[in-house]
Design a protein around this motif. Sequence first.
Motif, PDB file in Angstrom:
ATOM      1  N   LEU A 210       0.827  -1.208   0.000  1.00 48.72           N
ATOM      2  CA  LEU A 210       0.000   0.000   0.000  1.00 48.72           C
ATOM      3  C   LEU A 210       0.860   1.256   0.000  1.00 48.72           C
ATOM      4  O   LEU A 210       0.569   2.228  -0.711  1.00 48.72           O
ATOM      5  N   GLY A 211       1.924   1.243   0.789  1.00 43.58           N
ATOM      6  CA  GLY A 211       2.802   2.411   0.845  1.00 43.58           C
ATOM      7  C   GLY A 211       3.515   2.672  -0.471  1.00 43.58           C
ATOM      8  O   GLY A 211       3.540   3.809  -0.963  1.00 43.58           O
ATOM      9  N   VAL A 212       4.088   1.620  -1.057  1.00 38.39           N
ATOM     10  CA  VAL A 212       4.807   1.783  -2.325  1.00 38.39           C
ATOM     11  C   VAL A 212       3.844   2.177  -3.445  1.00 38.39           C
ATOM     12  O   VAL A 212       4.147   3.030  -4.281  1.00 38.39           O
ATOM     13  N   ALA A 213       2.653   1.556  -3.465  1.00 38.36           N
ATOM     14  CA  ALA A 213       1.678   1.886  -4.502  1.00 38.36           C
ATOM     15  C   ALA A 213       1.211   3.333  -4.382  1.00 38.36           C
ATOM     16  O   ALA A 213       1.046   4.034  -5.392  1.00 38.36           O
ATOM     17  N   ALA A 214       0.999   3.809  -3.158  1.00 37.46           N
ATOM     18  CA  ALA A 214       0.565   5.192  -2.959  1.00 37.46           C
ATOM     19  C   ALA A 214       1.634   6.181  -3.416  1.00 37.46           C
ATOM     20  O   ALA A 214       1.345   7.170  -4.097  1.00 37.46           O
ATOM     21  N   ILE A 215       2.892   5.898  -3.049  1.00 36.84           N
ATOM     22  CA  ILE A 215       3.983   6.782  -3.467  1.00 36.84           C
ATOM     23  C   ILE A 215       4.155   6.739  -4.986  1.00 36.84           C
ATOM     24  O   ILE A 215       4.333   7.777  -5.641  1.00 36.84           O
ATOM     25  N   GLY A 216       4.096   5.526  -5.558  1.00 30.94           N
ATOM     26  CA  GLY A 216       4.246   5.405  -7.005  1.00 30.94           C
ATOM     27  C   GLY A 216       3.138   6.097  -7.767  1.00 30.94           C
ATOM     28  O   GLY A 216       3.386   6.751  -8.782  1.00 30.94           O
ATOM     29  N   ALA A 217       1.890   5.944  -7.273  1.00 29.24           N
ATOM     30  CA  ALA A 217       0.767   6.604  -7.940  1.00 29.24           C
ATOM     31  C   ALA A 217       0.899   8.119  -7.869  1.00 29.24           C
ATOM     32  O   ALA A 217       0.517   8.842  -8.800  1.00 29.24           O
ATOM     33  N   LYS A 218       1.451   8.611  -6.758  1.00 34.03           N
ATOM     34  CA  LYS A 218       1.629  10.062  -6.614  1.00 34.03           C
ATOM     35  C   LYS A 218       2.721  10.585  -7.553  1.00 34.03           C
ATOM     36  O   LYS A 218       2.571  11.653  -8.156  1.00 34.03           O
ATOM     37  N   LEU A 219       3.799   9.823  -7.692  1.00 33.38           N
ATOM     38  CA  LEU A 219       4.924  10.285  -8.501  1.00 33.38           C
ATOM     39  C   LEU A 219       4.743  10.002  -9.981  1.00 33.38           C
ATOM     40  O   LEU A 219       5.111  10.820 -10.826  1.00 33.38           O
ATOM     41  N   VAL A 220       4.193   8.839 -10.304  1.00 29.68           N
ATOM     42  CA  VAL A 220       4.123   8.393 -11.691  1.00 29.68           C
ATOM     43  C   VAL A 220       2.720   8.497 -12.264  1.00 29.68           C
ATOM     44  O   VAL A 220       2.512   8.907 -13.399  1.00 29.68           O
ATOM     45  N   GLY A 221       1.722   8.086 -11.462  1.00 34.36           N
ATOM     46  CA  GLY A 221       0.357   8.047 -11.958  1.00 34.36           C
ATOM     47  C   GLY A 221       0.092   6.742 -12.692  1.00 34.36           C
ATOM     48  O   GLY A 221       0.938   5.850 -12.776  1.00 34.36           O
ATOM     49  N   GLY A 222      -1.110   6.619 -13.249  1.00 30.05           N
ATOM     50  CA  GLY A 222      -1.480   5.386 -13.915  1.00 30.05           C
ATOM     51  C   GLY A 222      -1.451   5.464 -15.428  1.00 30.05           C
ATOM     52  O   GLY A 222      -1.756   4.480 -16.105  1.00 30.05           O
ATOM     53  N   GLY A 223      -1.089   6.627 -15.974  1.00 30.33           N
ATOM     54  CA  GLY A 223      -1.037   6.754 -17.423  1.00 30.33           C
ATOM     55  C   GLY A 223       0.278   6.276 -17.991  1.00 30.33           C
ATOM     56  O   GLY A 223       1.014   5.517 -17.369  1.00 30.33           O
ATOM     57  N   ARG A 224       0.574   6.758 -19.177  1.00 32.90           N
ATOM     58  CA  ARG A 224       1.815   6.382 -19.834  1.00 32.90           C
ATOM     59  C   ARG A 224       2.850   7.486 -19.674  1.00 32.90           C
ATOM     60  O   ARG A 224       2.530   8.673 -19.741  1.00 32.90           O
ATOM     61  N   LEU A 225       4.095   7.087 -19.466  1.00 35.91           N
ATOM     62  CA  LEU A 225       5.193   8.027 -19.366  1.00 35.91           C
ATOM     63  C   LEU A 225       5.810   8.167 -20.751  1.00 35.91           C
ATOM     64  O   LEU A 225       6.399   7.221 -21.281  1.00 35.91           O
ATOM     65  N   ARG A 226       5.649   9.325 -21.343  1.00 37.99           N
ATOM     66  CA  ARG A 226       6.154   9.542 -22.697  1.00 37.99           C
ATOM     67  C   ARG A 226       7.534  10.171 -22.636  1.00 37.99           C
ATOM     68  O   ARG A 226       7.768  11.143 -21.911  1.00 37.99           O
ATOM     69  N   LEU A 227       8.438   9.618 -23.392  1.00 38.29           N
ATOM     70  CA  LEU A 227       9.803  10.121 -23.455  1.00 38.29           C
ATOM     71  C   LEU A 227       9.995  10.914 -24.744  1.00 38.29           C
ATOM     72  O   LEU A 227       9.602  10.467 -25.821  1.00 38.29           O
ATOM     73  N   ARG A 228      10.583  12.079 -24.595  1.00 38.05           N
ATOM     74  CA  ARG A 228      10.849  12.889 -25.775  1.00 38.05           C
ATOM     75  C   ARG A 228      12.015  12.305 -26.563  1.00 38.05           C
ATOM     76  O   ARG A 228      13.078  12.038 -26.011  1.00 38.05           O
ATOM     77  N   PRO A 229      11.839  12.112 -27.870  1.00 39.55           N
ATOM     78  CA  PRO A 229      12.963  11.570 -28.655  1.00 39.55           C
ATOM     79  C   PRO A 229      14.099  12.583 -28.718  1.00 39.55           C
ATOM     80  O   PRO A 229      13.877  13.785 -28.819  1.00 39.55           O
ATOM     81  N   THR A 230      15.285  12.091 -28.634  1.00 40.55           N
ATOM     82  CA  THR A 230      16.454  12.962 -28.683  1.00 40.55           C
ATOM     83  C   THR A 230      17.061  12.906 -30.077  1.00 40.55           C
ATOM     84  O   THR A 230      17.093  11.852 -30.723  1.00 40.55           O
ATOM     85  N   ARG A 231      17.524  14.030 -30.545  1.00 37.75           N
ATOM     86  CA  ARG A 231      18.122  14.107 -31.878  1.00 37.75           C
ATOM     87  C   ARG A 231      19.598  13.736 -31.774  1.00 37.75           C
ATOM     88  O   ARG A 231      20.361  14.356 -31.016  1.00 37.75           O
ATOM     89  N   SER A 232      19.989  12.713 -32.480  1.00 34.75           N
ATOM     90  CA  SER A 232      21.379  12.267 -32.440  1.00 34.75           C
ATOM     91  C   SER A 232      22.172  12.916 -33.565  1.00 34.75           C
ATOM     92  O   SER A 232      21.676  13.092 -34.685  1.00 34.75           O
ATOM     93  N   LEU A 233      23.397  13.272 -33.279  1.00 33.14           N
ATOM     94  CA  LEU A 233      24.281  13.891 -34.256  1.00 33.14           C
ATOM     95  C   LEU A 233      25.209  12.838 -34.846  1.00 33.14           C
ATOM     96  O   LEU A 233      25.526  11.834 -34.206  1.00 33.14           O
ATOM     97  N   PRO A 234      25.651  13.063 -36.085  1.00 29.73           N
ATOM     98  CA  PRO A 234      26.662  12.169 -36.654  1.00 29.73           C
ATOM     99  C   PRO A 234      27.905  12.155 -35.781  1.00 29.73           C
ATOM    100  O   PRO A 234      28.222  13.136 -35.091  1.00 29.73           O
TER     101      PRO A 234
END
Length: 250
Positions: A210-234
């Motif tokens: 219960l403690g870990v789930a409560a902290i995780g839900a507060k920090l992360v939530g139940g949706g999807r975590l989207r990562l911004r694509p990074t532009r790589s250089l040659p």
Amino acid sequence: MIPFVGRVAAESTSLLLSVGRPLGLSDQQVAVFILVAAIAAYFLDESEATGEKRTDRSTGRATGFSGLLLVGGAVALVLATATMSMTAATGAIALPYDSVAPAEAGQGGIPAGTTANASVELQNGGLVPMTAVLSTSNPNVELAQERVSLSPRGNASVNVSITAPSEPGSYEVTVERKQYLAILPVGVLGELSAVSHWLAVAAVDLLLALGVAAIGAKLVGGGRLRLRPTRSLPVEVGTARWVRSFYRDR
């Protein structure tokens, strides 16, 4: 023989011990835990990939990591670690002794029909406080304490009174030791353990979940975590920029 195999094995064992020692786990238990966690992560990843393949379309919003999956994985990781640490610290402590005739008391042993004192040593090898619950079914044994609080990396000694049987001979008494993470009051853990050891473990695990789930839900939530694509250089462009910045700083 393959060169350096012995050294690699020794280094691997040392690494596993360094990971498990704060939690009171042996190197074998840490290895099993890592194997189980890797298998679980593989199947979770395969399940996630299969679910995405079954969707009719793929959009930018569908990319990223599932927050619910991350929280569930964190809960599973904490519960597995906690359960293994409590199980590893639980077991029976044997105290052998000899009951001797009163005339032979000077040669060692406990004179028949009399009482002598021994001790049970308790240890908490982890970094989390624990509660030890002791019990015995032997009517000739009396424990000075049945519930003991153990600080992180702490030790405790509990006095045990043993009354030797009237019949001389070699005997052994057994003290059952059960240890739990001290996130519940000592009295509550003692009462739960008296009913069932696994009931006390389940109560501790439930509170942790219960403690870990409560902290995780507060920090992360139940949706999807989207990562911004990074532009790589040659490679050549990145190398040239690094060289310029190096000489600029000097």
